[in-house]
Scaffold this motif. Structure first.
Motif, PDB file in Angstrom:
ATOM      1  N   LEU A  10     137.594 -18.691  -6.589  1.00  0.00           N
ATOM      2  CA  LEU A  10     136.246 -17.373  -6.926  1.00  0.00           C
ATOM      3  C   LEU A  10     135.361 -16.950  -8.265  1.00  0.00           C
ATOM      4  O   LEU A  10     134.464 -16.630  -8.854  1.00  0.00           O
ATOM      5  N   TYR A  11     136.457 -17.967  -9.247  1.00  0.00           N
ATOM      6  CA  TYR A  11     136.788 -17.303 -10.591  1.00  0.00           C
ATOM      7  C   TYR A  11     135.050 -18.582 -10.794  1.00  0.00           C
ATOM      8  O   TYR A  11     134.152 -17.518 -11.691  1.00  0.00           O
ATOM      9  N   VAL A  12     135.093 -19.469 -10.331  1.00  0.00           N
ATOM     10  CA  VAL A  12     134.446 -20.719 -10.177  1.00  0.00           C
ATOM     11  C   VAL A  12     132.864 -20.027  -9.823  1.00  0.00           C
ATOM     12  O   VAL A  12     131.768 -19.886  -9.621  1.00  0.00           O
ATOM     13  N   GLU A  13     132.897 -18.637  -8.479  1.00  0.00           N
ATOM     14  CA  GLU A  13     132.095 -18.973  -7.968  1.00  0.00           C
ATOM     15  C   GLU A  13     131.446 -17.864  -8.388  1.00  0.00           C
ATOM     16  O   GLU A  13     129.656 -17.646  -8.863  1.00  0.00           O
ATOM     17  N   CYS A  14     132.234 -16.860  -8.858  1.00  0.00           N
ATOM     18  CA  CYS A  14     131.891 -15.756  -9.448  1.00  0.00           C
ATOM     19  C   CYS A  14     130.490 -15.982 -11.067  1.00  0.00           C
ATOM     20  O   CYS A  14     129.722 -15.298 -11.383  1.00  0.00           O
ATOM     21  N   ASN A  15     130.893 -17.415 -11.600  1.00  0.00           N
ATOM     22  CA  ASN A  15     130.346 -17.755 -12.889  1.00  0.00           C
ATOM     23  C   ASN A  15     128.859 -18.745 -12.086  1.00  0.00           C
ATOM     24  O   ASN A  15     127.675 -18.468 -13.444  1.00  0.00           O
ATOM     25  N   GLN A  16     129.565 -19.345 -11.351  1.00  0.00           N
ATOM     26  CA  GLN A  16     128.105 -20.141 -11.098  1.00  0.00           C
ATOM     27  C   GLN A  16     126.565 -19.136 -10.263  1.00  0.00           C
ATOM     28  O   GLN A  16     126.036 -19.413 -10.279  1.00  0.00           O
ATOM     29  N   PHE A  17     127.433 -17.487  -9.352  1.00  0.00           N
ATOM     30  CA  PHE A  17     126.685 -16.975  -9.146  1.00  0.00           C
ATOM     31  C   PHE A  17     125.986 -15.944 -10.379  1.00  0.00           C
ATOM     32  O   PHE A  17     124.833 -14.919 -10.153  1.00  0.00           O
ATOM     33  N   SER A  18     126.424 -15.939 -11.297  1.00  0.00           N
ATOM     34  CA  SER A  18     125.648 -15.614 -12.600  1.00  0.00           C
ATOM     35  C   SER A  18     124.580 -16.008 -12.442  1.00  0.00           C
ATOM     36  O   SER A  18     123.514 -15.059 -12.886  1.00  0.00           O
ATOM     37  N   LEU A  19     124.183 -17.095 -12.558  1.00  0.00           N
ATOM     38  CA  LEU A  19     123.319 -17.277 -12.836  1.00  0.00           C
ATOM     39  C   LEU A  19     121.964 -16.697 -11.554  1.00  0.00           C
ATOM     40  O   LEU A  19     120.916 -16.487 -12.446  1.00  0.00           O
ATOM     41  N   ALA A  20     122.252 -16.646 -10.464  1.00  0.00           N
ATOM     42  CA  ALA A  20     121.393 -15.314  -9.801  1.00  0.00           C
ATOM     43  C   ALA A  20     121.004 -14.146 -10.793  1.00  0.00           C
ATOM     44  O   ALA A  20     120.158 -13.787  -9.946  1.00  0.00           O
ATOM     45  N   SER A  21     122.182 -13.978 -10.677  1.00  0.00           N
ATOM     46  CA  SER A  21     122.627 -11.991 -11.715  1.00  0.00           C
ATOM     47  C   SER A  21     121.104 -11.758 -12.987  1.00  0.00           C
ATOM     48  O   SER A  21     120.546 -11.466 -12.645  1.00  0.00           O
ATOM     49  N   HIS A  22     121.474 -13.069 -13.395  1.00  0.00           N
ATOM     50  CA  HIS A  22     120.153 -13.402 -14.610  1.00  0.00           C
ATOM     51  C   HIS A  22     118.598 -12.982 -13.619  1.00  0.00           C
ATOM     52  O   HIS A  22     117.681 -12.809 -14.756  1.00  0.00           O
ATOM     53  N   LEU A  23     118.034 -14.102 -12.879  1.00  0.00           N
ATOM     54  CA  LEU A  23     117.254 -14.422 -12.323  1.00  0.00           C
ATOM     55  C   LEU A  23     116.973 -12.954 -11.661  1.00  0.00           C
ATOM     56  O   LEU A  23     115.764 -12.588 -11.898  1.00  0.00           O
ATOM     57  N   PHE A  24     117.499 -12.357 -10.663  1.00  0.00           N
ATOM     58  CA  PHE A  24     117.381 -11.195 -10.103  1.00  0.00           C
ATOM     59  C   PHE A  24     116.878 -10.290 -11.076  1.00  0.00           C
ATOM     60  O   PHE A  24     115.808  -9.575 -10.439  1.00  0.00           O
ATOM     61  N   TRP A  25     117.208  -9.967 -12.032  1.00  0.00           N
ATOM     62  CA  TRP A  25     116.983  -8.522 -13.500  1.00  0.00           C
ATOM     63  C   TRP A  25     115.943  -9.255 -13.906  1.00  0.00           C
ATOM     64  O   TRP A  25     115.686  -8.519 -14.850  1.00  0.00           O
ATOM     65  N   GLY A  26     115.366 -10.683 -14.556  1.00  0.00           N
ATOM     66  CA  GLY A  26     114.691 -10.743 -14.896  1.00  0.00           C
ATOM     67  C   GLY A  26     113.724 -10.191 -14.190  1.00  0.00           C
ATOM     68  O   GLY A  26     112.226 -10.322 -14.720  1.00  0.00           O
ATOM     69  N   PHE A  27     113.947 -10.770 -13.005  1.00  0.00           N
ATOM     70  CA  PHE A  27     112.114 -10.838 -12.025  1.00  0.00           C
ATOM     71  C   PHE A  27     112.351  -8.914 -11.746  1.00  0.00           C
ATOM     72  O   PHE A  27     111.101  -8.304 -11.954  1.00  0.00           O
ATOM     73  N   TRP A  28     113.140  -8.369 -11.864  1.00  0.00           N
ATOM     74  CA  TRP A  28     113.166  -7.309 -11.229  1.00  0.00           C
ATOM     75  C   TRP A  28     112.445  -6.172 -12.895  1.00  0.00           C
ATOM     76  O   TRP A  28     111.305  -5.108 -12.811  1.00  0.00           O
ATOM     77  N   SER A  29     112.773  -6.820 -13.932  1.00  0.00           N
ATOM     78  CA  SER A  29     112.139  -6.376 -15.745  1.00  0.00           C
ATOM     79  C   SER A  29     110.823  -6.591 -15.669  1.00  0.00           C
ATOM     80  O   SER A  29     110.280  -5.730 -16.313  1.00  0.00           O
ATOM     81  N   ILE A  30     110.341  -7.425 -15.167  1.00  0.00           N
ATOM     82  CA  ILE A  30     108.869  -7.907 -14.637  1.00  0.00           C
ATOM     83  C   ILE A  30     107.925  -6.507 -13.979  1.00  0.00           C
ATOM     84  O   ILE A  30     107.130  -5.513 -14.628  1.00  0.00           O
TER      85      ILE A  30
END
Length: 497
Positions: free
Chosen positions: A297-317
Protein backbone atom coordinates in the motif's frame (compact mmCIF):
# COMPACT_ATOMS: atom_id res chain seq x y z
CA UNK A 1 -33.49 3.94 8.01
CA UNK A 2 -35.54 6.70 6.39
CA UNK A 3 -33.94 8.99 3.87
CA UNK A 4 -32.56 12.14 5.45
CA UNK A 5 -35.04 14.99 4.81
CA UNK A 6 -33.84 18.18 3.22
CA UNK A 7 -35.49 21.25 1.76
CA UNK A 8 -34.87 23.36 -1.32
CA UNK A 9 -35.38 27.10 -0.76
CA UNK A 10 -35.43 29.29 -3.88
CA UNK A 11 -33.42 32.19 -2.54
CA UNK A 12 -30.18 33.78 -3.75
CA UNK A 13 -27.70 35.40 -1.38
CA UNK A 14 -26.60 38.58 -3.15
CA UNK A 15 -22.92 39.62 -3.11
CA UNK A 16 -23.70 43.19 -2.11
CA UNK A 17 -25.78 42.13 0.91
CA UNK A 18 -24.30 38.86 2.11
CA UNK A 19 -24.98 39.25 5.84
CA UNK A 20 -28.69 39.89 5.32
CA UNK A 21 -28.92 36.92 2.96
CA UNK A 22 -27.18 34.60 5.43
CA UNK A 23 -29.54 35.65 8.19
CA UNK A 24 -32.56 34.97 5.97
CA UNK A 25 -31.21 31.52 5.08
CA UNK A 26 -30.52 30.66 8.72
CA UNK A 27 -33.98 31.76 9.85
CA UNK A 28 -35.67 29.80 7.08
CA UNK A 29 -33.92 26.46 7.69
CA UNK A 30 -33.20 26.42 11.44
CA UNK A 31 -36.29 26.28 13.71
CA UNK A 32 -34.31 27.62 16.68
CA UNK A 33 -33.43 30.76 14.66
CA UNK A 34 -36.94 31.60 13.42
CA UNK A 35 -37.36 34.47 15.87
CA UNK A 36 -33.72 35.64 15.81
CA UNK A 37 -33.13 39.16 14.52
CA UNK A 38 -30.18 40.17 12.33
CA UNK A 39 -28.53 41.59 15.46
CA UNK A 40 -29.01 38.28 17.32
CA UNK A 41 -27.19 36.30 14.65
CA UNK A 42 -23.38 36.38 14.65
CA UNK A 43 -21.73 35.71 11.28
CA UNK A 44 -18.13 34.52 11.07
CA UNK A 45 -16.30 33.72 7.85
CA UNK A 46 -14.41 30.45 8.16
CA UNK A 47 -10.90 30.03 6.82
CA UNK A 48 -9.69 27.37 4.43
CA UNK A 49 -12.11 27.25 1.50
CA UNK A 50 -10.66 27.85 -1.99
CA UNK A 51 -13.65 26.56 -3.96
CA UNK A 52 -16.49 28.09 -1.94
CA UNK A 53 -16.89 30.55 0.93
CA UNK A 54 -18.02 29.23 4.32
CA UNK A 55 -19.79 31.14 7.10
CA UNK A 56 -20.63 30.12 10.65
CA UNK A 57 -24.00 31.54 11.75
CA UNK A 58 -24.86 31.47 15.45
CA UNK A 59 -27.37 32.93 17.89
CA UNK A 60 -25.34 33.05 21.09
CA UNK A 61 -28.38 34.00 23.18
CA UNK A 62 -29.85 30.51 22.79
CA UNK A 63 -29.16 28.33 25.81
CA UNK A 64 -29.07 24.52 25.78
CA UNK A 65 -28.32 24.44 22.07
CA UNK A 66 -29.20 21.22 20.22
CA UNK A 67 -26.26 19.38 18.69
CA UNK A 68 -26.95 20.59 15.15
CA UNK A 69 -26.44 24.29 15.81
CA UNK A 70 -24.72 26.62 15.18
CA UNK A 71 -24.87 26.11 11.42
CA UNK A 72 -22.49 26.48 8.50
CA UNK A 73 -23.69 28.15 5.31
CA UNK A 74 -21.69 27.51 2.18
CA UNK A 75 -21.89 29.93 -0.74
CA UNK A 76 -20.91 28.21 -3.96
CA UNK A 77 -18.01 29.70 -5.88
CA UNK A 78 -18.69 31.39 -9.22
CA UNK A 79 -19.09 28.75 -11.97
CA UNK A 80 -18.05 26.07 -9.47
CA UNK A 81 -20.66 23.79 -11.10
CA UNK A 82 -18.12 23.40 -13.93
CA UNK A 83 -15.83 21.47 -11.61
CA UNK A 84 -18.33 19.98 -9.15
CA UNK A 85 -21.23 17.59 -9.77
CA UNK A 86 -23.83 19.21 -7.49
CA UNK A 87 -26.34 16.37 -7.95
CA UNK A 88 -23.78 13.83 -6.79
CA UNK A 89 -22.82 16.09 -3.90
CA UNK A 90 -26.46 16.23 -2.77
CA UNK A 91 -26.73 12.44 -2.75
CA UNK A 92 -23.50 12.12 -0.78
CA UNK A 93 -24.45 14.86 1.68
CA UNK A 94 -27.80 13.29 2.54
CA UNK A 95 -26.45 9.73 2.69
CA UNK A 96 -23.53 10.81 4.87
CA UNK A 97 -26.01 12.46 7.24
CA UNK A 98 -28.04 9.27 7.31
CA UNK A 99 -24.96 7.10 7.99
CA UNK A 100 -23.59 9.34 10.73
CA UNK A 101 -20.57 10.40 8.67
CA UNK A 102 -21.35 14.09 8.55
CA UNK A 103 -23.31 16.93 10.06
CA UNK A 104 -27.08 17.31 9.79
CA UNK A 105 -27.90 18.50 6.28
CA UNK A 106 -30.66 21.14 6.32
CA UNK A 107 -31.00 21.80 2.62
CA UNK A 108 -30.19 23.82 -0.49
CA UNK A 109 -30.81 27.33 -1.70
CA UNK A 110 -30.07 28.77 -5.14
CA UNK A 111 -26.37 29.48 -4.63
CA UNK A 112 -25.42 27.35 -1.65
CA UNK A 113 -26.35 24.92 1.09
CA UNK A 114 -26.64 24.80 4.87
CA UNK A 115 -25.62 22.12 7.35
CA UNK A 116 -24.94 21.68 11.05
CA UNK A 117 -21.68 22.58 12.72
CA UNK A 118 -19.47 19.69 13.84
CA UNK A 119 -17.92 20.43 17.26
CA UNK A 120 -14.17 20.18 17.41
CA UNK A 121 -11.12 21.85 15.93
CA UNK A 122 -10.36 22.01 12.20
CA UNK A 123 -6.78 20.95 11.64
CA UNK A 124 -3.89 22.96 10.29
CA UNK A 125 -1.62 21.20 7.82
CA UNK A 126 1.17 21.08 10.42
CA UNK A 127 -1.14 18.93 12.61
CA UNK A 128 -1.41 16.12 10.07
CA UNK A 129 1.97 14.61 11.01
CA UNK A 130 0.96 14.13 14.66
CA UNK A 131 0.92 10.36 15.21
CA UNK A 132 -2.27 10.37 17.29
CA UNK A 133 -4.10 12.50 14.74
CA UNK A 134 -2.80 10.23 11.99
CA UNK A 135 -4.46 7.29 13.74
CA UNK A 136 -7.81 9.10 14.05
CA UNK A 137 -7.79 10.22 10.43
CA UNK A 138 -6.72 6.80 9.14
CA UNK A 139 -9.55 5.15 11.06
CA UNK A 140 -12.16 7.56 9.67
CA UNK A 141 -10.89 7.11 6.11
CA UNK A 142 -11.16 3.35 6.57
CA UNK A 143 -14.77 3.78 7.74
CA UNK A 144 -15.56 5.83 4.64
CA UNK A 145 -14.00 3.21 2.42
CA UNK A 146 -16.25 0.52 3.89
CA UNK A 147 -19.63 2.16 3.19
CA UNK A 148 -21.90 1.79 0.18
CA UNK A 149 -23.27 4.86 -1.58
CA UNK A 150 -26.12 4.96 -4.12
CA UNK A 151 -23.89 6.54 -6.77
CA UNK A 152 -22.00 5.17 -9.75
CA UNK A 153 -19.32 2.72 -8.68
CA UNK A 154 -16.87 3.70 -11.42
CA UNK A 155 -13.74 5.54 -10.20
CA UNK A 156 -14.16 9.26 -10.78
CA UNK A 157 -10.46 10.17 -11.10
CA UNK A 158 -9.83 9.96 -14.83
CA UNK A 159 -13.23 11.20 -15.99
CA UNK A 160 -12.85 14.21 -13.71
CA UNK A 161 -9.36 14.99 -15.02
CA UNK A 162 -10.63 14.69 -18.61
CA UNK A 163 -13.55 17.00 -17.84
CA UNK A 164 -11.32 19.66 -16.32
CA UNK A 165 -8.66 19.27 -19.02
CA UNK A 166 -11.32 19.91 -21.67
CA UNK A 167 -12.03 23.28 -20.03
CA UNK A 168 -8.37 24.32 -19.99
CA UNK A 169 -7.28 26.54 -22.94
CA UNK A 170 -4.75 24.73 -25.12
CA UNK A 171 -3.20 27.86 -26.55
CA UNK A 172 -4.22 31.35 -25.49
CA UNK A 173 -5.17 32.10 -21.88
CA UNK A 174 -8.24 34.40 -21.60
CA UNK A 175 -6.34 37.00 -19.57
CA UNK A 176 -3.56 38.37 -21.77
CA UNK A 177 -1.23 39.49 -18.97
CA UNK A 178 -1.18 35.94 -17.55
CA UNK A 179 -0.77 34.17 -20.90
CA UNK A 180 3.03 33.94 -20.85
CA UNK A 181 2.94 32.45 -17.36
CA UNK A 182 0.16 30.06 -18.40
CA UNK A 183 2.24 28.71 -21.28
CA UNK A 184 4.79 27.36 -18.80
CA UNK A 185 2.15 24.87 -17.60
CA UNK A 186 2.32 23.00 -20.95
CA UNK A 187 -1.32 21.91 -20.89
CA UNK A 188 -1.12 19.83 -24.07
CA UNK A 189 1.72 17.80 -22.63
CA UNK A 190 -0.07 17.34 -19.32
CA UNK A 191 -3.12 15.96 -21.13
CA UNK A 192 -0.90 13.38 -22.83
CA UNK A 193 0.77 12.63 -19.50
CA UNK A 194 -2.63 11.91 -17.94
CA UNK A 195 -3.45 9.38 -20.67
CA UNK A 196 -0.20 7.52 -20.11
CA UNK A 197 -0.50 7.71 -16.33
CA UNK A 198 -3.97 6.17 -16.45
CA UNK A 199 -2.52 3.11 -18.20
CA UNK A 200 0.45 2.90 -15.85
CA UNK A 201 -1.51 3.11 -12.59
CA UNK A 202 -4.05 0.56 -13.84
CA UNK A 203 -1.38 -2.11 -13.31
CA UNK A 204 -1.52 -1.49 -9.54
CA UNK A 205 -5.12 -2.80 -9.34
CA UNK A 206 -5.95 -0.33 -6.59
CA UNK A 207 -9.36 -1.17 -5.02
CA UNK A 208 -12.29 1.09 -5.88
CA UNK A 209 -13.90 2.43 -2.70
CA UNK A 210 -16.03 5.39 -1.65
CA UNK A 211 -13.64 8.30 -1.09
CA UNK A 212 -13.77 11.85 0.20
CA UNK A 213 -11.14 12.93 -2.40
CA UNK A 214 -10.29 16.24 -0.74
CA UNK A 215 -8.84 15.52 2.69
CA UNK A 216 -6.90 18.71 3.22
CA UNK A 217 -6.36 19.73 6.82
CA UNK A 218 -9.30 22.18 7.12
CA UNK A 219 -11.73 19.48 5.97
CA UNK A 220 -10.85 17.39 9.02
CA UNK A 221 -12.44 18.18 12.39
CA UNK A 222 -10.95 16.52 15.46
CA UNK A 223 -13.00 16.29 18.66
CA UNK A 224 -10.42 15.76 21.39
CA UNK A 225 -13.04 14.90 24.01
CA UNK A 226 -14.49 12.10 21.90
CA UNK A 227 -11.13 11.12 20.40
CA UNK A 228 -12.69 11.18 16.97
CA UNK A 229 -12.07 12.73 13.53
CA UNK A 230 -14.89 13.83 11.23
CA UNK A 231 -14.80 15.05 7.63
CA UNK A 232 -16.64 17.98 6.09
CA UNK A 233 -17.19 19.36 2.56
CA UNK A 234 -18.22 16.47 0.33
CA UNK A 235 -18.08 18.27 -3.03
CA UNK A 236 -15.56 15.89 -4.56
CA UNK A 237 -16.66 12.74 -2.69
CA UNK A 238 -17.25 9.80 -5.01
CA UNK A 239 -16.06 6.30 -5.76
CA UNK A 240 -12.39 6.31 -6.55
CA UNK A 241 -9.11 4.42 -6.18
CA UNK A 242 -7.96 3.71 -2.63
CA UNK A 243 -4.42 4.71 -3.62
CA UNK A 244 -5.58 8.12 -4.82
CA UNK A 245 -7.39 8.91 -1.56
CA UNK A 246 -4.37 8.15 0.61
CA UNK A 247 -1.83 9.71 -1.76
CA UNK A 248 -3.90 12.86 -2.03
CA UNK A 249 -4.13 13.12 1.75
CA UNK A 250 -0.36 12.68 2.11
CA UNK A 251 0.19 15.49 -0.43
CA UNK A 252 -2.00 17.74 1.72
CA UNK A 253 0.60 17.58 4.51
CA UNK A 254 2.39 20.27 2.49
CA UNK A 255 -0.49 22.75 2.75
CA UNK A 256 -1.45 25.34 0.14
CA UNK A 257 2.13 26.65 -0.09
CA UNK A 258 2.93 23.92 -0.78
CA UNK A 259 5.89 23.14 1.50
CA UNK A 260 6.96 19.59 0.61
CA UNK A 261 9.50 19.44 3.37
CA UNK A 262 6.39 18.55 5.41
CA UNK A 263 5.52 15.58 3.19
CA UNK A 264 5.26 12.52 5.47
CA UNK A 265 8.36 10.40 5.85
CA UNK A 266 8.26 6.71 5.08
CA UNK A 267 7.94 5.97 8.80
CA UNK A 268 4.95 8.32 9.10
CA UNK A 269 3.30 6.87 6.02
CA UNK A 270 3.73 3.31 7.26
CA UNK A 271 2.26 4.26 10.65
CA UNK A 272 -0.76 5.79 8.91
CA UNK A 273 -1.15 2.81 6.58
CA UNK A 274 -0.89 0.37 9.49
CA UNK A 275 -3.70 2.18 11.35
CA UNK A 276 -5.80 2.19 8.18
CA UNK A 277 -5.29 -1.53 7.52
CA UNK A 278 -6.18 -2.45 11.11
CA UNK A 279 -9.70 -1.19 10.40
CA UNK A 280 -10.13 -2.43 6.83
CA UNK A 281 -8.75 -5.87 7.71
CA UNK A 282 -10.83 -5.96 10.93
CA UNK A 283 -7.83 -6.89 13.05
CA UNK A 284 -7.93 -7.36 16.79
CA UNK A 285 -6.31 -4.78 19.04
CA UNK A 286 -3.33 -7.07 19.56
CA UNK A 287 -2.82 -7.75 15.85
CA UNK A 288 -0.79 -5.83 13.30
CA UNK A 289 -0.98 -5.80 9.49
CA UNK A 290 1.76 -7.74 7.72
CA UNK A 291 4.85 -5.91 6.53
CA UNK A 292 4.04 -7.08 3.00
CA UNK A 293 0.57 -5.48 3.08
CA UNK A 294 1.98 -2.23 4.48
CA UNK A 295 4.72 -2.07 1.85
CA UNK A 296 2.33 -2.82 -1.02
CA UNK A 297 0.00 0.00 0.00
CA UNK A 298 2.97 2.30 0.62
CA UNK A 299 4.14 1.87 -2.98
CA UNK A 300 0.56 2.19 -4.26
CA UNK A 301 0.08 5.50 -2.44
CA UNK A 302 3.30 7.06 -3.60
CA UNK A 303 2.71 6.18 -7.24
CA UNK A 304 -0.84 7.58 -7.07
CA UNK A 305 0.77 10.79 -5.82
CA UNK A 306 1.34 11.53 -9.51
CA UNK A 307 -2.41 11.41 -10.20
CA UNK A 308 -3.11 13.73 -7.27
CA UNK A 309 -0.77 16.38 -8.69
CA UNK A 310 -2.37 16.19 -12.15
CA UNK A 311 -5.87 16.28 -10.62
CA UNK A 312 -5.29 19.53 -8.73
CA UNK A 313 -3.17 20.96 -11.53
CA UNK A 314 -6.10 20.88 -13.97
CA UNK A 315 -8.52 21.95 -11.22
CA UNK A 316 -6.41 25.03 -10.59
CA UNK A 317 -6.50 26.09 -14.23
CA UNK A 318 -10.31 26.00 -14.32
CA UNK A 319 -10.57 27.80 -10.99
CA UNK A 320 -8.12 30.48 -12.10
CA UNK A 321 -10.47 31.41 -14.95
CA UNK A 322 -13.68 31.39 -12.89
CA UNK A 323 -13.20 31.87 -9.16
CA UNK A 324 -13.67 35.22 -7.46
CA UNK A 325 -11.83 34.05 -4.33
CA UNK A 326 -8.54 35.86 -3.66
CA UNK A 327 -6.16 32.96 -4.27
CA UNK A 328 -3.37 32.44 -6.83
CA UNK A 329 -4.75 29.35 -8.55
CA UNK A 330 -2.27 29.37 -11.42
CA UNK A 331 0.68 29.40 -9.03
CA UNK A 332 -0.93 26.58 -7.05
CA UNK A 333 -1.51 24.60 -10.25
CA UNK A 334 2.05 25.22 -11.42
CA UNK A 335 3.39 23.86 -8.13
CA UNK A 336 1.43 20.62 -8.64
CA UNK A 337 2.54 20.25 -12.26
CA UNK A 338 6.18 20.81 -11.31
CA UNK A 339 5.86 18.18 -8.60
CA UNK A 340 4.24 15.79 -11.04
CA UNK A 341 7.17 16.21 -13.43
CA UNK A 342 9.76 15.84 -10.69
CA UNK A 343 8.18 12.67 -9.32
CA UNK A 344 7.68 11.22 -12.79
CA UNK A 345 11.34 11.71 -13.59
CA UNK A 346 12.34 10.27 -10.25
CA UNK A 347 10.38 7.08 -10.94
CA UNK A 348 11.86 6.88 -14.43
CA UNK A 349 15.39 7.17 -13.13
CA UNK A 350 14.72 4.83 -10.23
CA UNK A 351 13.27 2.13 -12.42
CA UNK A 352 16.08 2.36 -15.00
CA UNK A 353 18.83 2.47 -12.35
CA UNK A 354 20.20 5.80 -13.59
CA UNK A 355 21.81 6.86 -10.34
CA UNK A 356 24.78 9.10 -10.81
CA UNK A 357 26.20 10.33 -7.59
CA UNK A 358 25.39 10.03 -3.96
CA UNK A 359 25.83 12.59 -1.23
CA UNK A 360 25.08 12.10 2.41
CA UNK A 361 21.27 12.25 2.86
CA UNK A 362 20.64 15.45 4.79
CA UNK A 363 18.14 18.29 4.67
CA UNK A 364 17.79 20.40 1.56
CA UNK A 365 19.28 23.36 3.38
CA UNK A 366 22.44 21.41 4.23
CA UNK A 367 23.04 20.64 0.57
CA UNK A 368 24.01 24.24 0.01
CA UNK A 369 27.32 23.66 1.76
CA UNK A 370 28.16 20.29 0.19
CA UNK A 371 30.51 19.94 -2.76
CA UNK A 372 30.12 16.49 -4.35
CA UNK A 373 33.56 16.82 -5.89
CA UNK A 374 35.31 17.45 -2.58
CA UNK A 375 37.45 14.85 -0.85
CA UNK A 376 35.65 12.81 1.80
CA UNK A 377 37.67 14.36 4.61
CA UNK A 378 36.56 17.88 3.65
CA UNK A 379 32.83 17.16 3.54
CA UNK A 380 32.47 17.07 7.29
CA UNK A 381 30.32 15.03 9.65
CA UNK A 382 30.49 11.34 10.42
CA UNK A 383 31.28 9.56 7.15
CA UNK A 384 32.22 6.22 8.64
CA UNK A 385 28.94 4.55 7.69
CA UNK A 386 28.32 6.45 4.43
CA UNK A 387 29.32 5.30 0.96
CA UNK A 388 29.87 7.89 -1.75
CA UNK A 389 29.93 7.73 -5.49
CA UNK A 390 32.95 9.78 -6.49
CA UNK A 391 33.02 12.08 -9.50
CA UNK A 392 36.51 13.21 -10.36
CA UNK A 393 37.82 15.55 -13.04
CA UNK A 394 41.32 14.96 -14.46
CA UNK A 395 42.84 17.74 -16.54
CA UNK A 396 45.47 16.22 -18.81
CA UNK A 397 48.21 18.47 -20.13
CA UNK A 398 47.43 19.59 -23.68
CA UNK A 399 44.49 17.27 -23.93
CA UNK A 400 40.78 17.18 -23.02
CA UNK A 401 39.75 16.65 -19.45
CA UNK A 402 38.37 13.29 -18.35
CA UNK A 403 35.47 12.80 -15.97
CA UNK A 404 35.45 9.55 -13.98
CA UNK A 405 32.60 8.10 -11.94
CA UNK A 406 33.59 5.52 -9.34
CA UNK A 407 32.02 3.31 -6.66
CA UNK A 408 28.56 2.90 -8.17
CA UNK A 409 26.52 0.01 -6.71
CA UNK A 410 27.66 -3.31 -8.15
CA UNK A 411 24.17 -4.19 -9.38
CA UNK A 412 23.99 -1.11 -11.65
CA UNK A 413 23.50 -1.59 -15.38
CA UNK A 414 26.82 0.02 -16.27
CA UNK A 415 26.38 -0.31 -20.04
CA UNK A 416 23.01 1.44 -19.91
CA UNK A 417 24.37 4.22 -17.72
CA UNK A 418 27.39 4.72 -19.98
CA UNK A 419 25.17 4.76 -23.07
CA UNK A 420 22.93 7.34 -21.44
CA UNK A 421 25.89 9.56 -20.50
CA UNK A 422 27.42 9.41 -23.98
CA UNK A 423 24.12 10.35 -25.61
CA UNK A 424 23.27 13.00 -23.03
CA UNK A 425 26.62 14.81 -23.15
CA UNK A 426 27.56 14.01 -26.77
CA UNK A 427 30.89 12.57 -25.78
CA UNK A 428 32.90 9.38 -25.99
CA UNK A 429 33.28 7.14 -22.99
CA UNK A 430 34.30 3.71 -21.79
CA UNK A 431 34.12 1.28 -18.87
CA UNK A 432 37.35 0.48 -17.01
CA UNK A 433 37.70 -2.34 -14.50
CA UNK A 434 39.77 -1.56 -11.41
CA UNK A 435 40.80 -4.28 -8.96
CA UNK A 436 40.17 -2.11 -5.91
CA UNK A 437 37.12 0.00 -6.77
CA UNK A 438 35.43 -2.10 -9.45
CA UNK A 439 33.85 -0.66 -12.60
CA UNK A 440 34.73 2.95 -13.41
CA UNK A 441 32.91 5.06 -16.01
CA UNK A 442 35.20 7.35 -18.00
CA UNK A 443 33.84 10.24 -20.08
CA UNK A 444 35.80 12.60 -22.31
CA UNK A 445 35.51 16.23 -21.23
CA UNK A 446 34.58 18.13 -18.07
CA UNK A 447 30.84 17.63 -17.62
CA UNK A 448 30.32 19.51 -14.40
CA UNK A 449 27.77 22.28 -14.37
CA UNK A 450 27.81 25.11 -11.93
CA UNK A 451 24.54 25.39 -10.03
CA UNK A 452 23.77 27.49 -6.96
CA UNK A 453 27.53 28.05 -6.25
CA UNK A 454 28.12 24.29 -6.04
CA UNK A 455 29.09 21.78 -8.69
CA UNK A 456 26.43 19.18 -9.37
CA UNK A 457 26.21 16.56 -12.07
CA UNK A 458 23.37 17.48 -14.49
CA UNK A 459 21.28 14.75 -16.11
CA UNK A 460 19.29 15.89 -19.12
CA UNK A 461 16.02 14.24 -20.10
CA UNK A 462 13.76 15.31 -22.97
CA UNK A 463 10.62 15.59 -20.81
CA UNK A 464 9.65 19.25 -20.83
CA UNK A 465 13.31 20.20 -21.49
CA UNK A 466 14.14 19.95 -17.81
CA UNK A 467 17.66 19.83 -16.44
CA UNK A 468 17.68 17.63 -13.37
CA UNK A 469 20.13 17.28 -10.55
CA UNK A 470 19.60 14.20 -8.42
CA UNK A 471 21.02 13.47 -4.98
CA UNK A 472 20.05 10.03 -3.72
CA UNK A 473 21.16 7.96 -0.73
CA UNK A 474 22.14 4.33 -1.35
CA UNK A 475 20.36 3.41 1.85
CA UNK A 476 17.07 4.90 0.64
CA UNK A 477 16.41 3.49 -2.82
CA UNK A 478 12.73 2.88 -2.09
CA UNK A 479 10.13 4.67 -4.20
CA UNK A 480 8.93 7.62 -2.17
CA UNK A 481 8.18 11.28 -2.69
CA UNK A 482 10.91 13.00 -4.71
CA UNK A 483 11.46 15.93 -2.40
CA UNK A 484 12.53 13.51 0.31
CA UNK A 485 15.31 12.63 -2.12
CA UNK A 486 16.27 16.29 -2.46
CA UNK A 487 15.41 16.99 -6.09
CA UNK A 488 16.67 20.17 -7.69
CA UNK A 489 14.88 20.85 -10.96
CA UNK A 490 15.63 23.73 -13.26
CA UNK A 491 14.33 24.91 -16.63
CA UNK A 492 13.77 28.28 -18.23
CA UNK A 493 10.64 28.91 -16.20
CA UNK A 494 10.81 26.49 -13.30
CA UNK A 495 12.92 26.38 -10.15
CA UNK A 496 12.47 24.02 -7.20
CA UNK A 497 14.81 23.85 -4.22
Amino acid sequence: MNKSPYEVFHYTVEKDNIDRGLCDIARHFVPEYRNSTDKDLTITRLNGGITNILYLVEDKSIENKPKDIPVVIRLYGYKSEEIIDRKNELVVQTEADMNGLGAKFYGLFDNGCIYGFIPGNPLEHEDLSNSKIQGLVAKEIAEWHSIEMPTRKNPSLWNTIKKWAALAPLDQYPEEKKNQYYQTLNVRQMIEESKQLEKTLATLNSPIVFCHNDLLSRNIIVNAEQDHASFIDFEYANYNFRGFELANHFNEYAGFGPDYKLYPSREQQEHFISEYLKVTQKLKASEEPSKEDIHKLYVECNQFSLASHLFWGFWSIVQAMNSEIDFDYLEYGKAHIILYLSFFLFLFLYQTQLFYFIIRMTSIQNLESVDPFAEESSIGGDTSTINYIHIRIFQRSGRKAVTTIESLPKNCNFKKILSHFKKTFSCNGSLVEDELIGTVIQLQGDHRKEYSNNYYFPIRHNLNNLIITIIISKKNLEITHPLQFCFCIKSTHINIY
